[in-house]
Design a protein around this motif. Structure first.
Motif, PDB file in Angstrom:
ATOM      1  N   UNK A  52      -6.751  60.087  42.775  1.00 10.63           N
ATOM      2  CA  UNK A  52      -7.435  58.870  43.195  1.00 10.63           C
ATOM      3  C   UNK A  52      -7.961  58.971  44.607  1.00 10.63           C
ATOM      4  N   UNK A  53      -8.314  57.829  45.137  1.00 12.21           N
ATOM      5  CA  UNK A  53      -8.916  57.763  46.458  1.00 12.21           C
ATOM      6  C   UNK A  53      -7.925  58.154  47.541  1.00 12.21           C
ATOM      7  N   UNK A  54      -8.388  58.974  48.468  1.00 16.66           N
ATOM      8  CA  UNK A  54      -7.538  59.416  49.578  1.00 16.66           C
ATOM      9  C   UNK A  54      -7.118  58.203  50.409  1.00 16.66           C
ATOM     10  N   UNK A  55      -5.821  58.119  50.740  1.00 17.39           N
ATOM     11  CA  UNK A  55      -5.299  57.016  51.539  1.00 17.39           C
ATOM     12  C   UNK A  55      -4.645  55.916  50.720  1.00 17.39           C
ATOM     13  N   UNK A  56      -4.887  55.899  49.417  1.00 16.64           N
ATOM     14  CA  UNK A  56      -4.272  54.883  48.565  1.00 16.64           C
ATOM     15  C   UNK A  56      -2.821  55.256  48.273  1.00 16.64           C
ATOM     16  N   UNK A  57      -1.977  54.210  48.146  1.00 17.60           N
ATOM     17  CA  UNK A  57      -0.563  54.431  47.833  1.00 17.60           C
ATOM     18  C   UNK A  57      -0.349  54.412  46.322  1.00 17.60           C
ATOM     19  N   UNK A  58       0.677  55.129  45.886  1.00 18.38           N
ATOM     20  CA  UNK A  58       1.037  55.173  44.477  1.00 18.38           C
ATOM     21  C   UNK A  58       2.551  55.283  44.384  1.00 18.38           C
ATOM     22  N   UNK A  59       3.128  54.635  43.374  1.00 16.13           N
ATOM     23  CA  UNK A  59       4.578  54.669  43.185  1.00 16.13           C
ATOM     24  C   UNK A  59       4.918  55.451  41.926  1.00 16.13           C
ATOM     25  N   UNK A  60       5.725  56.495  42.094  1.00 16.54           N
ATOM     26  CA  UNK A  60       6.220  57.265  40.963  1.00 16.54           C
ATOM     27  C   UNK A  60       7.690  56.956  40.748  1.00 16.54           C
ATOM     28  N   UNK A  61       8.077  56.739  39.502  1.00 13.19           N
ATOM     29  CA  UNK A  61       9.481  56.564  39.148  1.00 13.19           C
ATOM     30  C   UNK A  61       9.975  57.876  38.557  1.00 13.19           C
ATOM     31  N   UNK A  62      10.989  58.461  39.196  1.00  9.91           N
ATOM     32  CA  UNK A  62      11.483  59.788  38.832  1.00  9.91           C
ATOM     33  C   UNK A  62      12.902  59.737  38.296  1.00  9.91           C
ATOM     34  N   UNK A  63      13.215  60.707  37.454  1.00  7.19           N
ATOM     35  CA  UNK A  63      14.594  60.934  37.007  1.00  7.19           C
ATOM     36  C   UNK A  63      14.931  62.378  37.337  1.00  7.19           C
ATOM     37  N   UNK A  64      16.037  62.548  38.060  1.00  5.46           N
ATOM     38  CA  UNK A  64      16.448  63.896  38.489  1.00  5.46           C
ATOM     39  C   UNK A  64      17.814  64.227  37.913  1.00  5.46           C
ATOM     40  N   UNK A  65      17.887  65.356  37.203  1.00  4.18           N
ATOM     41  CA  UNK A  65      19.153  65.844  36.632  1.00  4.18           C
ATOM     42  C   UNK A  65      19.842  64.799  35.768  1.00  4.18           C
ATOM     43  N   UNK A  66      19.057  64.023  35.025  1.00  4.78           N
ATOM     44  CA  UNK A  66      19.630  63.038  34.118  1.00  4.78           C
ATOM     45  C   UNK A  66      20.232  61.826  34.793  1.00  4.78           C
ATOM     46  N   UNK A  67      19.959  61.651  36.082  1.00  2.00           N
ATOM     47  CA  UNK A  67      20.546  60.532  36.825  1.00  2.00           C
ATOM     48  C   UNK A  67      19.781  59.226  36.656  1.00  2.00           C
ATOM     49  N   UNK A  68      20.027  58.306  37.571  1.00  5.01           N
ATOM     50  CA  UNK A  68      19.391  56.991  37.541  1.00  5.01           C
ATOM     51  C   UNK A  68      17.956  57.090  38.059  1.00  5.01           C
ATOM     52  N   UNK A  69      17.006  56.417  37.391  1.00  2.00           N
ATOM     53  CA  UNK A  69      15.626  56.440  37.876  1.00  2.00           C
ATOM     54  C   UNK A  69      15.517  55.891  39.295  1.00  2.00           C
ATOM     55  N   UNK A  70      14.625  56.493  40.088  1.00  2.00           N
ATOM     56  CA  UNK A  70      14.390  56.002  41.442  1.00  2.00           C
ATOM     57  C   UNK A  70      12.907  56.091  41.756  1.00  2.00           C
ATOM     58  N   UNK A  71      12.457  55.227  42.652  1.00  2.00           N
ATOM     59  CA  UNK A  71      11.037  55.167  43.004  1.00  2.00           C
ATOM     60  C   UNK A  71      10.736  55.977  44.263  1.00  2.00           C
ATOM     61  N   UNK A  72       9.567  56.588  44.266  1.00  2.00           N
ATOM     62  CA  UNK A  72       9.048  57.283  45.437  1.00  2.00           C
ATOM     63  C   UNK A  72       7.630  56.784  45.671  1.00  2.00           C
ATOM     64  N   UNK A  73       7.371  56.273  46.872  1.00  2.00           N
ATOM     65  CA  UNK A  73       6.033  55.795  47.221  1.00  2.00           C
ATOM     66  C   UNK A  73       5.316  56.888  48.003  1.00  2.00           C
TER      67      UNK A  73
END
Length: 442
Positions: free
Chosen positions: A170-191
């Protein structure tokens, strides 16, 4: 992968905007003065308009608008007519809408607005293969193996790879939120904040001490510069002059002509690289070496296959004609035409075939391809387990070697996995390269 363009055309782009001998033009060019007619051609008098054909076109358009089962607007009909004009010329001429034009620009420049993640699919989810160094993804701590389960709150399960990639770009400078799961753990958000991602088209490593490997995935504006850096890094990693180089052009669909010329220029000291012929004066071009061979003239093997097209074939053909490299593999794709991209208004463009290219010896490879010097087809490598043989050096009380040097008992350690271990064509290229190195006295 995120860094791969969806545009899979085998276009060899001379980024000429009415003849400007530069790389791909991102902006529409100002109108150029008409070029003088080449010597020996008829005067460029405009032919009369084909009135009868234009009347037929207008009648067809009116009939479609009046009788088609659903309403069709003028814009759609006219755009389809333009696409038809280009698509029926040859397989590589096309009308590029805004999205396709933007993708072609990304493909040739290697830059786009994104996060810097290589992704794959696993069990219906999007999985991080690797974050690219010095990008928003790596700086945010995203790791290989993480699963992306949501993008801006929308689940990714069931989405295609293309859909997920489109949402993350997308456009440079825009924020995006990814929800990740690592090693089968609890989902967490990364902005993350989208940034300019520079995709490298060249990868290089030492296969063995003294033997360098350079792979070019496509020809972008900066590919020549990247090959120069790769050669310097291989020399540095080896600690001395290389014994030989393998240039891997397999499955490389081509790209920018100037980049192909620059790549060849890094391996030869003199001579013609490629020339083009077309109907207009601006399509008559010749490219020769500048004398800046950075490979130190070491033995060389170039790998090609049926997926090597366009700019890849220019490189392989030049190295073959100049007797600089042994070309190995299978016959290449056979695209010997040159396309010029002409920007239009409203972020659209025409991509039209304007010339044929020829190797230094005057060969046109159109619909024939580059035939390798040594044919080596793709094959699977099956490694047999070596028996655990005892050697003289394993025997207690064995005599030492009077010529000096350490004893060499049976080795129990396993060698580090290398690309040539499961790539038959690459393994054959390395064997040939070693032979060339020995016979050349290196």
């Amino acid at each position: 992968m995120l860094h791969l363009s969806r545009l899979t055309s085998l276009a060899l782009t001379i980024a000429l905007v009415i003849g400007a001998p530069l790389a791909f033009a991102a902006q529409p060019a100002p109108a150029a003065a008409p070029a003088p007619a080449p010597a020996g051609t008829a005067a460029t008098t405009k032919a009369p308009l084909p009135l009868e054909e234009l009347r037929t076109f207008a009648e067809v358009m009116d009939r479609i608008k009046a009788a088609y089962v659903e309403p069709v607007d003028d814009k759609t009909l006219l755009e389809n007519a333009i696409k038809g004009m280009l698509s029926n010329l040859d397989p590589h001429s096309a009308y590029l809408g805004p999205e396709d034009f933007a993708e072609l620009q990304e493909s040739t420049s290697g830059e786009f607005g994104g996060l810097g993640i290589e992704v794959g699919a696993e069990d219906g989810f999007i999985k991080v293969v690797s974050p690219i160094d010095d990008t928003p993804a790596s700086k945010a701590g995203i790791q290989a193996g993480d699963f992306i389960v949501k993008i801006n709150g929308a689940p990714t399960r069931g989405q295609s790879m293309t859909e997920a990639v489109d949402k993350m770009r997308g456009k440079i400078g825009q924020k995006i939120t990814l929800t990740l799961v690592r090693d089968g753990g609890t989902p967490f958000d990364v902005v993350l904040t989208r940034a300019t991602i520079q995709v490298k088209s060249v990868k290089a490593q030492l296969l063995e001490s003294g033997y360098g490997y350079i792979r070019i995935t496509q020809f972008q504006v900066k590919t020549g510069e990247e090959v120069s850096k790769a050669l310097a890094k291989l020399r540095k990693d080896n600690g001395k002059k290389l014994n030989g180089i393998i240039l891997d052009l397999r499955n490389n669909p081509g790209g920018v002509l100037q980049a192909a010329v620059e790549v060849v220029d890094h391996f030869i000291t003199k001579g013609l690289i490629v020339y083009t012929k077309g109907r207009i004066a601006n399509s008559e071009l010749r490219f020769s070496a500048t004398g800046k061979d950075e490979s130190e003239a070491v033995p060389m093997v170039a790998l090609i296959n049926g997926g090597s097209a366009s700019a890849s074939e220019i490189v392989a053909g030049a190295l073959q004609d100049q007797k600089r490299a042994v070309v190995m593999g299978t016959t290449s794709f056979g695209k010997g035409s040159v396309q010029t991209v002409l920007p239009l208004n409203n972020d659209r463009a025409l991509k039209i075939t304007t010339a044929l290219y020829f190797t230094p010896n005057g060969r046109s490879i159109q619909a024939q391809g580059i035939v390798p010097d040594i044919e080596v087809r793709k094959a699977k490598i099956t490694n047999e387990q070596d028996g655990e043989y005892f050697k003289e050096a394993d025997l207690q009380g064995h005599l030492g070697n009077g010529n000096g040097g350490a004893d060499k008992p049976t080795s129990s350690s396993k060698a580090k996995a290398m690309p040539q271990d499961d790539d038959y064509q690459l393994a054959q290229a390395l064997s040939l390269l070693k032979g060339l190195s020995i016979t050349s006295g290196r």
